[in-house]
Design a protein around this motif. Structure first.
Motif, PDB file in Angstrom:
ATOM      1  N   LEU A  43       0.874  -1.213  -0.062  1.00  0.00           N
ATOM      2  CA  LEU A  43      -0.134  -0.115   0.076  1.00  0.00           C
ATOM      3  C   LEU A  43       0.799   1.173  -0.066  1.00  0.00           C
ATOM      4  CD1 LEU A  43      -2.644   1.404   0.189  1.00  0.00           C
ATOM      5  CD2 LEU A  43      -2.968   1.015   2.591  1.00  0.00           C
ATOM      6  N   PRO A  44       1.851   1.197   0.787  1.00  0.00           N
ATOM      7  CA  PRO A  44       2.706   2.598   0.884  1.00  0.00           C
ATOM      8  C   PRO A  44       3.454   2.693  -0.492  1.00  0.00           C
ATOM      9  CG  PRO A  44       2.941   1.418   2.848  1.00  0.00           C
ATOM     10  CD  PRO A  44       2.255   0.662   2.034  1.00  0.00           C
ATOM     11  N   LEU A  45       3.928   1.868  -1.173  1.00  0.00           N
ATOM     12  CA  LEU A  45       4.388   1.880  -2.351  1.00  0.00           C
ATOM     13  C   LEU A  45       3.358   2.419  -3.618  1.00  0.00           C
ATOM     14  CD1 LEU A  45       6.769   0.961  -4.301  1.00  0.00           C
ATOM     15  CD2 LEU A  45       5.760  -1.400  -4.529  1.00  0.00           C
ATOM     16  N   PHE A  46       2.292   1.711  -3.860  1.00  0.00           N
ATOM     17  CA  PHE A  46       1.374   2.275  -4.760  1.00  0.00           C
ATOM     18  C   PHE A  46       0.817   3.824  -4.258  1.00  0.00           C
ATOM     19  CE2 PHE A  46       0.264  -2.375  -5.024  1.00  0.00           C
ATOM     20  CZ  PHE A  46       1.107  -2.589  -6.193  1.00  0.00           C
ATOM     21  N   ALA A  47       0.459   3.984  -3.069  1.00  0.00           N
ATOM     22  CA  ALA A  47       0.371   5.168  -2.767  1.00  0.00           C
ATOM     23  C   ALA A  47       1.407   6.129  -3.001  1.00  0.00           C
ATOM     24  CB  ALA A  47      -0.154   5.219  -1.026  1.00  0.00           C
ATOM     25  N   GLY A  48       2.567   6.051  -2.654  1.00  0.00           N
ATOM     26  CA  GLY A  48       3.673   6.855  -2.950  1.00  0.00           C
ATOM     27  C   GLY A  48       3.775   7.089  -4.523  1.00  0.00           C
ATOM     28  N   ILE A  49       3.484   6.112  -5.350  1.00  0.00           N
ATOM     29  CA  ILE A  49       3.724   6.115  -6.795  1.00  0.00           C
ATOM     30  C   ILE A  49       2.579   7.306  -7.136  1.00  0.00           C
ATOM     31  CG2 ILE A  49       3.529   5.199  -9.163  1.00  0.00           C
ATOM     32  CD1 ILE A  49       4.811   2.759  -7.669  1.00  0.00           C
ATOM     33  N   LEU A  50       1.339   6.816  -6.876  1.00  0.00           N
ATOM     34  CA  LEU A  50       0.078   7.969  -7.138  1.00  0.00           C
ATOM     35  C   LEU A  50       0.269   9.136  -6.423  1.00  0.00           C
ATOM     36  CD1 LEU A  50      -2.781   5.345  -6.740  1.00  0.00           C
ATOM     37  CD2 LEU A  50      -1.671   6.017  -8.996  1.00  0.00           C
ATOM     38  N   ALA A  51       0.684   9.296  -5.476  1.00  0.00           N
ATOM     39  CA  ALA A  51       0.953  10.792  -4.774  1.00  0.00           C
ATOM     40  C   ALA A  51       1.968  11.397  -5.640  1.00  0.00           C
ATOM     41  CB  ALA A  51       1.509  10.710  -3.283  1.00  0.00           C
ATOM     42  N   TRP A  52       3.045  10.879  -6.105  1.00  0.00           N
ATOM     43  CA  TRP A  52       3.975  11.433  -6.974  1.00  0.00           C
ATOM     44  C   TRP A  52       3.321  11.986  -8.295  1.00  0.00           C
ATOM     45  CZ3 TRP A  52       9.582   8.843  -8.392  1.00  0.00           C
ATOM     46  CH2 TRP A  52      10.069   9.638  -9.184  1.00  0.00           C
ATOM     47  N   ILE A  53       2.615  11.226  -8.757  1.00  0.00           N
ATOM     48  CA  ILE A  53       1.913  11.648 -10.072  1.00  0.00           C
ATOM     49  C   ILE A  53       0.940  12.446  -9.867  1.00  0.00           C
ATOM     50  CG2 ILE A  53       0.739  10.636 -12.017  1.00  0.00           C
ATOM     51  CD1 ILE A  53       1.843   7.854 -11.575  1.00  0.00           C
ATOM     52  N   PHE A  54      -0.054  12.652  -8.908  1.00  0.00           N
ATOM     53  CA  PHE A  54      -1.146  13.188  -8.880  1.00  0.00           C
ATOM     54  C   PHE A  54      -1.074  14.580  -7.856  1.00  0.00           C
ATOM     55  CE2 PHE A  54      -2.772   9.348 -10.507  1.00  0.00           C
ATOM     56  CZ  PHE A  54      -3.603  10.095 -11.571  1.00  0.00           C
ATOM     57  N   LEU A  55      -0.325  14.278  -6.844  1.00  0.00           N
ATOM     58  CA  LEU A  55      -0.250  15.505  -5.551  1.00  0.00           C
ATOM     59  C   LEU A  55       1.245  15.863  -5.701  1.00  0.00           C
ATOM     60  CD1 LEU A  55      -1.697  13.494  -2.774  1.00  0.00           C
ATOM     61  CD2 LEU A  55      -2.883  15.089  -4.344  1.00  0.00           C
ATOM     62  N   LYS A  56       2.182  15.606  -6.880  1.00  0.00           N
ATOM     63  CA  LYS A  56       3.511  15.920  -6.928  1.00  0.00           C
ATOM     64  C   LYS A  56       4.306  15.924  -5.512  1.00  0.00           C
ATOM     65  CE  LYS A  56       2.002  17.423 -10.970  1.00  0.00           C
ATOM     66  NZ  LYS A  56       2.284  16.309 -11.966  1.00  0.00           N
ATOM     67  N   ASP A  57       4.008  14.986  -4.899  1.00  0.00           N
ATOM     68  CA  ASP A  57       4.558  14.767  -3.584  1.00  0.00           C
ATOM     69  C   ASP A  57       5.745  13.485  -3.948  1.00  0.00           C
ATOM     70  OD1 ASP A  57       5.575  14.308  -0.921  1.00  0.00           O
ATOM     71  OD2 ASP A  57       3.676  13.087  -0.150  1.00  0.00           O
ATOM     72  N   ARG A  58       6.908  14.075  -4.034  1.00  0.00           N
ATOM     73  CA  ARG A  58       8.030  13.323  -4.482  1.00  0.00           C
ATOM     74  C   ARG A  58       8.620  12.585  -3.138  1.00  0.00           C
ATOM     75  NH1 ARG A  58      13.319  14.995  -8.306  1.00  0.00           N
ATOM     76  NH2 ARG A  58      14.183  12.917  -8.301  1.00  0.00           N
ATOM     77  N   PRO A  59       8.717  11.241  -3.290  1.00  0.00           N
ATOM     78  CA  PRO A  59       9.369  10.474  -1.673  1.00  0.00           C
ATOM     79  C   PRO A  59      10.894  11.066  -2.046  1.00  0.00           C
ATOM     80  CG  PRO A  59       9.115   8.947  -3.807  1.00  0.00           C
ATOM     81  CD  PRO A  59       8.359  10.393  -4.177  1.00  0.00           C
ATOM     82  N   ASN A  60      11.105  11.070  -0.810  1.00  0.00           N
ATOM     83  CA  ASN A  60      12.449  11.352  -0.282  1.00  0.00           C
ATOM     84  C   ASN A  60      13.390   9.786  -0.228  1.00  0.00           C
ATOM     85  OD1 ASN A  60      12.217   9.786   2.196  1.00  0.00           O
ATOM     86  ND2 ASN A  60      11.664  12.024   3.282  1.00  0.00           N
ATOM     87  N   GLY A  61      14.516  10.022  -0.220  1.00  0.00           N
ATOM     88  CA  GLY A  61      15.553   8.879  -0.161  1.00  0.00           C
ATOM     89  C   GLY A  61      15.185   7.583   0.889  1.00  0.00           C
ATOM     90  N   TRP A  62      14.666   8.190   2.186  1.00  0.00           N
ATOM     91  CA  TRP A  62      14.327   6.989   3.183  1.00  0.00           C
ATOM     92  C   TRP A  62      13.197   6.712   2.765  1.00  0.00           C
ATOM     93  CZ3 TRP A  62      17.477   4.904   6.371  1.00  0.00           C
ATOM     94  CH2 TRP A  62      18.494   5.950   6.896  1.00  0.00           C
ATOM     95  N   ARG A  63      11.981   7.095   1.950  1.00  0.00           N
ATOM     96  CA  ARG A  63      11.044   6.543   1.648  1.00  0.00           C
ATOM     97  C   ARG A  63      11.078   5.707   0.554  1.00  0.00           C
ATOM     98  NH1 ARG A  63       6.622  11.208   1.104  1.00  0.00           N
ATOM     99  NH2 ARG A  63       5.262   9.700   0.495  1.00  0.00           N
ATOM    100  N   VAL A  64      12.243   5.877  -0.525  1.00  0.00           N
ATOM    101  CA  VAL A  64      12.131   5.258  -1.532  1.00  0.00           C
ATOM    102  C   VAL A  64      13.003   3.765  -1.074  1.00  0.00           C
ATOM    103  CG1 VAL A  64      13.639   5.007  -3.520  1.00  0.00           C
ATOM    104  CG2 VAL A  64      12.525   6.885  -3.157  1.00  0.00           C
ATOM    105  N   ALA A  65      13.916   4.073   0.044  1.00  0.00           N
ATOM    106  CA  ALA A  65      14.579   2.863   0.585  1.00  0.00           C
ATOM    107  C   ALA A  65      13.488   1.886   1.471  1.00  0.00           C
ATOM    108  CB  ALA A  65      15.563   3.353   1.589  1.00  0.00           C
ATOM    109  N   GLY A  66      12.351   2.602   1.969  1.00  0.00           N
ATOM    110  CA  GLY A  66      11.539   1.706   2.525  1.00  0.00           C
ATOM    111  C   GLY A  66      10.847   1.108   1.494  1.00  0.00           C
ATOM    112  N   MET A  67      10.373   1.680   0.494  1.00  0.00           N
ATOM    113  CA  MET A  67       9.676   1.027  -0.565  1.00  0.00           C
ATOM    114  C   MET A  67      10.526  -0.294  -1.378  1.00  0.00           C
ATOM    115  SD  MET A  67       8.014   4.044  -2.554  1.00  0.00           S
ATOM    116  CE  MET A  67       7.018   5.340  -1.894  1.00  0.00           C
TER     117      MET A  67
END
Length: 304
Positions: A105-129
């Motif tokens: 869920l955090p993976l898919f939500a992070g991708i959609l948030a990046w696309i539609f909300l322009k919320d680019r994940p930081n390095g720690w969140r990418v590591a978490g994914m």
């Protein structure tokens, strides 16, 4: 009157959400292996939820949203999501469901948030994914846990689809400003309006032959637990103890569900499943925004 702003109340609410969400996985798995069909489970969920929310439907209906926006959000926690969740549980055990749905869920939500909300994940969140993918990959290989069907991969794909629907719900909720009380009334009634006739006319039913104990358990838990009580507790926890501690508590859901499933369903996770579950829990914490030695800024989503 109790002080709902006290931190102790927030921690209790956060733990209550963990129990409700974990219990939902176990109760749902129990439902699909007993008498009721998955279609019965869905009608019980929406019917009870609508009855419980009936007194506040007019007051909290989201009039600021367009009909198609309400439909999109409602599908994310409605029939498509539940059909995939319940369907997947016919092939795979509770530990797989909890890990794959909560883990991706955090993976898919992070991708959609990046696309539609322009919320680019930081390095720690990418590591978490990345950690999440590793843990979920181990679960995908597991065939030793009790309750795993030979074609468990079908259930795994369904769990991934369910997580995508919840991610869409999350992004829509954020994008269109849906409040918890508005979600409580709009999601069940929207699903019941179109699913109810479909269920009555075409879908297979076992509700007339199922024991009353099954009907009461599934109706009460599905309709009141995740849809109403968990939403209120989750909101209270975020307001009192903050997003980061709440996110940390929500990471307990997959493990708690696996533990509850052992005495109730006799589903003992294998060593591979436990390893994947632990790794996924760490990935959830990182993807939620919790950095080692620092407080995070993101909470786990409202769902179920």
């Amino acid at each position: 009157m109790p002080d709902f702003n006290r931190p102790s109340v927030g921690w209790l609410c956060a733990f209550g959400v963990v129990l409700i969400w974990s219990g939902w996985l176990v109760v749902s798995r129990l439902g699909v292996v007993q008498t009721l069909t998955i279609y019965d489970l869905m009608i019980l969920r929406f019917g009870v939820a609508v009855a419980a929310a009936a007194p506040i439907i007019w007051r909290f209906w989201p009039r600021q949203m367009k009909w198609w926006q309400i439909l999109v959000i409602s599908c994310g926690q409605g029939v498509p999501y539940l059909a995939l969740s319940f369907g997947g549980m016919q092939y795979a055990p509770t530990s797989h469901a909890g890990t794959l749905m909560n883990g991706t869920l955090p993976l898919f939500a992070g991708i959609l948030a990046w696309i539609f909300l322009k919320d680019r994940p930081n390095g720690w969140r990418v590591a978490g994914m990345i950690v999440l993918l590793l843990g979920c990959g181990l679960i995908g290989w597991d065939r030793e846990t009790a309750g795993v069907a030979p074609d468990a991969w079908i259930g795994h794909l369904m769990f991934l689809g369910a997580a995508i629907f919840v991610a869409v719900n999350m992004i829509g909720t954020k994008l269109w400003g849906l409040t918890p009380l508005q979600a409580m009334v709009s999601i069940p009634i929207t699903n019941l309006l179109w699913y109810g006739p479909l269920y009555l006319l075409f879908l297979p039913k076992a509700i007339t032959v199922a024991p009353w104990s099954e009907i009461v358990l599934q109706g009460a838990y599905q309709g009141l637990g995740p849809s109403i009580l968990a939403v209120m507790m989750f909101t209270t926890a975020i307001r009192t103890i903050g997003p980061a501690p709440t996110a940390a508590m929500m990471a307990l859901v997959p493990g708690m569900a696996a533990l509850i499933a052992i005495p109730i369903l006799n589903e003992w996770p294998s060593e591979l499943a436990w390893t994947g579950l632990v790794i996924t829990t760490g990935g959830i914490l990182l993807a939620a925004g919790l950095r080692p030695g620092r407080s995070g800024h993101h909470a786990m989503p409202e769902r179920r």
